[in-house]
Scaffold this active site. Sequence first.
Site, PDB file in Angstrom:
ATOM      1  N   GLU A  88      38.952  42.768  33.162  1.00 41.26           N
ATOM      2  CA  GLU A  88      38.072  43.569  32.301  1.00 41.26           C
ATOM      3  C   GLU A  88      36.690  43.723  32.913  1.00 41.26           C
ATOM      4  O   GLU A  88      36.081  44.783  32.896  1.00 41.26           O
ATOM      5  CB  GLU A  88      37.859  42.895  30.936  1.00 41.26           C
ATOM      6  CG  GLU A  88      39.089  42.634  30.133  1.00 41.26           C
ATOM      7  CD  GLU A  88      39.683  41.270  30.433  1.00 41.26           C
ATOM      8  OE1 GLU A  88      39.869  40.933  31.606  1.00 41.26           O
ATOM      9  OE2 GLU A  88      39.986  40.556  29.467  1.00 41.26           O
TER      10      GLU A  88
ATOM     11  N   GLU B 182      41.060  36.357  42.119  1.00 40.35           N
ATOM     12  CA  GLU B 182      40.828  34.908  42.097  1.00 40.35           C
ATOM     13  C   GLU B 182      40.239  34.437  43.426  1.00 40.35           C
ATOM     14  O   GLU B 182      40.156  35.187  44.404  1.00 40.35           O
ATOM     15  CB  GLU B 182      42.154  34.198  41.782  1.00 40.35           C
ATOM     16  CG  GLU B 182      42.656  34.572  40.396  1.00 40.35           C
ATOM     17  CD  GLU B 182      43.917  33.840  39.981  1.00 40.35           C
ATOM     18  OE1 GLU B 182      44.581  33.233  40.834  1.00 40.35           O
ATOM     19  OE2 GLU B 182      44.227  33.898  38.770  1.00 40.35           O
TER      20      GLU B 182
END
Length: 134
Positions: A61, A50
């Site tokens: 992913e 993040e």
Amino acid sequence: MEKISSRRYLKIITAARRAALNAYAPYSKIRVGAAIRTRSGRIYTGCNVENSSYPLSLCAERNAVGSAIAAGEKEFRYLVLSSPDLDFILPCGGCAQFLAEFEPDLLIITTGKDDRYKAYRLKDILALPFLRGE
Ligand code: THU
């Protein structure tokens, strides 16, 4: 949902769980790990990363796929997604599109508590991806 024998996938499930522990998720507090298995048998992992500018955050992913692509691999068999903070986490729509680029029928295994798993086909998560073909 697909029926799977989880014993067959224990190694890659462990890889996804471990990757989640390296997640950088101070804002959502949802740590996510992904592990993708190539046709050649290798496993590549990724976690979410993040950023204080929230939209710049990367999903697990996409990180896993990026690692595989950087290593010269782009034929994928299945992906395991795992979060110690959320049971049975599924790919977001953006990640579903990103994965469909390489294998629209990818098997997605997601983990829950106490060695419980669910498995889905990517095409059931995103029936009609945008694919330009070659
Ligand atoms: N996240 C993933 O890494 N993969 C997904 O498919 C769903 C969402 C991450 C993004 C963000 O860092 C956190 O989970 C909460 O949305």
